[in-house]
Design a protein around this motif. Structure first.
Motif, PDB file in Angstrom:
ATOM      1  N   SER A  73     -41.903 -55.825  22.254  1.00 21.89           N
ATOM      2  CA  SER A  73     -40.764 -57.000  21.965  1.00 21.89           C
ATOM      3  C   SER A  73     -39.320 -56.449  21.761  1.00 21.89           C
ATOM      4  CB  SER A  73     -41.294 -57.817  20.785  1.00 21.89           C
ATOM      5  OG  SER A  73     -40.997 -57.056  19.595  1.00 21.89           O
ATOM      6  N   ILE A  74     -39.300 -55.232  21.219  1.00 23.44           N
ATOM      7  CA  ILE A  74     -37.904 -54.632  21.028  1.00 23.44           C
ATOM      8  C   ILE A  74     -37.370 -54.058  22.409  1.00 23.44           C
ATOM      9  CG2 ILE A  74     -36.902 -52.792  19.785  1.00 23.44           C
ATOM     10  CD1 ILE A  74     -38.641 -53.292  17.536  1.00 23.44           C
ATOM     11  N   GLU A  75     -38.215 -53.422  22.807  1.00 24.58           N
ATOM     12  CA  GLU A  75     -37.961 -52.529  24.301  1.00 24.58           C
ATOM     13  C   GLU A  75     -37.668 -53.297  25.196  1.00 24.58           C
ATOM     14  OE1 GLU A  75     -40.267 -48.919  25.235  1.00 24.58           O
ATOM     15  OE2 GLU A  75     -39.917 -48.208  23.127  1.00 24.58           O
ATOM     16  N   THR A  76     -38.263 -54.563  25.592  1.00 24.68           N
ATOM     17  CA  THR A  76     -38.327 -55.367  26.731  1.00 24.68           C
ATOM     18  C   THR A  76     -36.913 -56.125  26.564  1.00 24.68           C
ATOM     19  OG1 THR A  76     -39.646 -57.212  25.780  1.00 24.68           O
ATOM     20  CG2 THR A  76     -40.665 -55.721  27.178  1.00 24.68           C
ATOM     21  N   LYS A  77     -36.362 -56.149  25.510  1.00 29.59           N
ATOM     22  CA  LYS A  77     -35.201 -57.041  25.403  1.00 29.59           C
ATOM     23  C   LYS A  77     -34.134 -56.554  26.161  1.00 29.59           C
ATOM     24  CE  LYS A  77     -36.298 -60.484  22.645  1.00 29.59           C
ATOM     25  NZ  LYS A  77     -36.845 -61.432  23.270  1.00 29.59           N
ATOM     26  N   ARG A  78     -34.168 -55.142  26.433  1.00 28.83           N
ATOM     27  CA  ARG A  78     -33.168 -54.574  27.203  1.00 28.83           C
ATOM     28  C   ARG A  78     -32.833 -54.881  28.551  1.00 28.83           C
ATOM     29  NH1 ARG A  78     -35.773 -49.122  24.656  1.00 28.83           N
ATOM     30  NH2 ARG A  78     -34.643 -49.286  22.560  1.00 28.83           N
ATOM     31  N   GLY A  79     -34.157 -55.076  29.364  1.00 26.98           N
ATOM     32  CA  GLY A  79     -34.022 -55.680  30.789  1.00 26.98           C
ATOM     33  C   GLY A  79     -34.589 -57.004  30.796  1.00 26.98           C
ATOM     34  N   TYR A  80     -35.291 -57.557  29.630  1.00 26.03           N
ATOM     35  CA  TYR A  80     -35.713 -59.013  29.891  1.00 26.03           C
ATOM     36  C   TYR A  80     -35.169 -59.549  28.770  1.00 26.03           C
ATOM     37  CZ  TYR A  80     -38.526 -57.023  33.444  1.00 26.03           C
ATOM     38  OH  TYR A  80     -38.768 -56.041  34.753  1.00 26.03           O
ATOM     39  N   PRO A  81     -33.976 -60.175  28.560  1.00 27.54           N
ATOM     40  CA  PRO A  81     -33.354 -60.440  27.235  1.00 27.54           C
ATOM     41  C   PRO A  81     -33.956 -61.981  26.840  1.00 27.54           C
ATOM     42  CG  PRO A  81     -31.682 -60.853  29.000  1.00 27.54           C
ATOM     43  CD  PRO A  81     -33.007 -60.136  29.491  1.00 27.54           C
ATOM     44  N   HIS A  82     -34.663 -62.434  27.581  1.00 25.19           N
ATOM     45  CA  HIS A  82     -35.304 -63.813  27.276  1.00 25.19           C
ATOM     46  C   HIS A  82     -36.902 -63.715  27.211  1.00 25.19           C
ATOM     47  CE1 HIS A  82     -31.331 -65.395  28.178  1.00 25.19           C
ATOM     48  NE2 HIS A  82     -31.552 -64.990  29.195  1.00 25.19           N
ATOM     49  N   LEU A  83     -37.228 -62.485  27.069  1.00 28.29           N
ATOM     50  CA  LEU A  83     -38.905 -62.453  26.932  1.00 28.29           C
ATOM     51  C   LEU A  83     -39.330 -62.393  25.798  1.00 28.29           C
ATOM     52  CD1 LEU A  83     -41.671 -61.949  28.555  1.00 28.29           C
ATOM     53  CD2 LEU A  83     -40.975 -59.464  28.729  1.00 28.29           C
ATOM     54  N   ILE A  84     -40.039 -63.310  25.410  1.00 33.41           N
ATOM     55  CA  ILE A  84     -40.913 -63.130  24.133  1.00 33.41           C
ATOM     56  C   ILE A  84     -42.223 -62.307  24.206  1.00 33.41           C
ATOM     57  CG2 ILE A  84     -41.644 -64.513  22.152  1.00 33.41           C
ATOM     58  CD1 ILE A  84     -39.825 -66.867  23.080  1.00 33.41           C
ATOM     59  N   CYS A  85     -42.466 -61.304  23.012  1.00 36.45           N
ATOM     60  CA  CYS A  85     -43.662 -60.680  23.446  1.00 36.45           C
ATOM     61  C   CYS A  85     -44.243 -60.915  21.827  1.00 36.45           C
ATOM     62  CB  CYS A  85     -43.295 -59.315  23.457  1.00 36.45           C
ATOM     63  SG  CYS A  85     -43.069 -58.501  25.244  1.00 36.45           S
ATOM     64  N   THR A  86     -45.397 -61.382  21.528  1.00 38.34           N
ATOM     65  CA  THR A  86     -45.813 -61.937  20.622  1.00 38.34           C
ATOM     66  C   THR A  86     -47.398 -61.727  20.464  1.00 38.34           C
ATOM     67  OG1 THR A  86     -45.720 -63.538  18.960  1.00 38.34           O
ATOM     68  CG2 THR A  86     -46.002 -64.512  20.980  1.00 38.34           C
ATOM     69  N   THR A  87     -47.931 -61.867  19.237  1.00 35.11           N
ATOM     70  CA  THR A  87     -49.096 -61.865  19.175  1.00 35.11           C
ATOM     71  C   THR A  87     -49.453 -63.117  18.502  1.00 35.11           C
ATOM     72  OG1 THR A  87     -49.363 -60.742  17.050  1.00 35.11           O
ATOM     73  CG2 THR A  87     -49.764 -59.522  18.752  1.00 35.11           C
ATOM     74  N   LEU A  88     -50.933 -63.852  18.696  1.00 35.26           N
ATOM     75  CA  LEU A  88     -51.463 -64.991  18.451  1.00 35.26           C
ATOM     76  C   LEU A  88     -52.783 -64.786  17.469  1.00 35.26           C
ATOM     77  CD1 LEU A  88     -50.815 -67.365  21.527  1.00 35.26           C
ATOM     78  CD2 LEU A  88     -49.299 -66.880  19.567  1.00 35.26           C
ATOM     79  N   HIS A  89     -52.885 -65.458  16.475  1.00 32.43           N
ATOM     80  CA  HIS A  89     -54.000 -65.249  15.618  1.00 32.43           C
ATOM     81  C   HIS A  89     -54.870 -66.637  15.533  1.00 32.43           C
ATOM     82  CE1 HIS A  89     -56.616 -64.681  12.279  1.00 32.43           C
ATOM     83  NE2 HIS A  89     -55.941 -65.322  11.490  1.00 32.43           N
ATOM     84  N   PRO A  90     -56.006 -66.598  16.123  1.00 33.49           N
ATOM     85  CA  PRO A  90     -56.730 -67.795  16.155  1.00 33.49           C
ATOM     86  C   PRO A  90     -57.230 -68.260  14.968  1.00 33.49           C
ATOM     87  CG  PRO A  90     -57.860 -65.961  17.088  1.00 33.49           C
ATOM     88  CD  PRO A  90     -56.717 -65.437  16.915  1.00 33.49           C
ATOM     89  N   GLY A  91     -57.350 -67.377  14.239  1.00 36.50           N
ATOM     90  CA  GLY A  91     -58.197 -67.995  12.867  1.00 36.50           C
ATOM     91  C   GLY A  91     -59.543 -67.523  12.694  1.00 36.50           C
ATOM     92  N   THR A  92     -60.144 -67.519  11.842  1.00 36.01           N
ATOM     93  CA  THR A  92     -61.770 -67.180  11.930  1.00 36.01           C
ATOM     94  C   THR A  92     -62.354 -68.440  12.562  1.00 36.01           C
ATOM     95  OG1 THR A  92     -61.347 -66.109   9.825  1.00 36.01           O
ATOM     96  CG2 THR A  92     -63.650 -66.444  10.575  1.00 36.01           C
ATOM     97  N   VAL A  93     -62.928 -67.957  13.729  1.00 35.26           N
ATOM     98  CA  VAL A  93     -63.535 -68.897  14.692  1.00 35.26           C
ATOM     99  C   VAL A  93     -65.050 -68.555  14.579  1.00 35.26           C
ATOM    100  CG1 VAL A  93     -63.785 -69.455  17.016  1.00 35.26           C
ATOM    101  CG2 VAL A  93     -61.698 -68.640  16.302  1.00 35.26           C
ATOM    102  N   ASP A  94     -65.706 -69.741  14.285  1.00 31.27           N
ATOM    103  CA  ASP A  94     -67.177 -69.770  14.282  1.00 31.27           C
ATOM    104  C   ASP A  94     -67.950 -69.660  15.536  1.00 31.27           C
ATOM    105  OD1 ASP A  94     -69.709 -70.146  12.822  1.00 31.27           O
ATOM    106  OD2 ASP A  94     -69.511 -72.386  12.737  1.00 31.27           O
ATOM    107  N   THR A  95     -68.306 -68.208  15.625  1.00 33.68           N
ATOM    108  CA  THR A  95     -68.994 -67.991  16.733  1.00 33.68           C
ATOM    109  C   THR A  95     -70.403 -67.097  16.310  1.00 33.68           C
ATOM    110  OG1 THR A  95     -67.843 -65.943  17.232  1.00 33.68           O
ATOM    111  CG2 THR A  95     -67.075 -68.048  18.207  1.00 33.68           C
ATOM    112  N   ASN A  96     -71.117 -66.811  17.368  1.00 36.08           N
ATOM    113  CA  ASN A  96     -72.349 -66.020  17.031  1.00 36.08           C
ATOM    114  C   ASN A  96     -71.828 -64.555  16.771  1.00 36.08           C
ATOM    115  OD1 ASN A  96     -73.921 -67.974  17.528  1.00 36.08           O
ATOM    116  ND2 ASN A  96     -74.468 -67.238  19.795  1.00 36.08           N
ATOM    117  N   LEU A  97     -70.717 -64.015  17.378  1.00 31.04           N
ATOM    118  CA  LEU A  97     -70.113 -62.901  17.093  1.00 31.04           C
ATOM    119  C   LEU A  97     -69.783 -62.655  15.665  1.00 31.04           C
ATOM    120  CD1 LEU A  97     -69.237 -59.922  18.236  1.00 31.04           C
ATOM    121  CD2 LEU A  97     -67.181 -61.175  18.902  1.00 31.04           C
TER     122      LEU A  97
END
Length: 122
Positions: A73-97
């Protein structure tokens, strides 16, 4: 020890997957308008929010993924000033895993996959 080696390999593969996606997808984003690169991560990768310990391989791989995205997210600002790089956290999801790890999770913090997907999309 074999179990640790296997988890370490899967953790490395997960991190490499995100790195490869960044490498090949970022050049495809527009430079002159807003775009988003989002990677699904997990809160257990937070260094400051680790109150329980354990899950060494999984926590380390998610912390590495979060740092990879933060750095991008820091490095891409140099060439892609409008690009947002982010992570998303889905929460604890109730799955078999996740079932073996959610016994102590309060019901209001355990989400079904549809609810979690809707939250991520909005």
């Amino acid at each position: 020890m074999e179990k640790i080696r296997n988890k370490s390999l899967s953790s490395r593969l997960a991190i490499l997957g995100v790195a490869i996606l960044l490498r090949y997808l970022v050049p495809l984003f527009p430079r002159d308008q807003r775009a988003i690169f989002a990677s699904i991560s997990a809160k257990v990768g937070s260094i400051s929010d680790n109150r329980l310990g354990g899950w060494y391989s999984y926590r380390a791989s998610k912390a590495a993924q979060n740092m990879l995205i933060k750095t991008a997210s820091i490095e891409t600002k140099r060439g892609y000033p409008h690009l947002i790089c982010t992570t998303l956290h889905p929460g604890t999801v109730d799955t078999n895993l996740s079932a073996p790890y959610t016994k102590r999770t309060p019901p209001e913090k355990l989400f079904d996959s549809e609810f979690s997907a809707r939250r991520l999309a909005n």
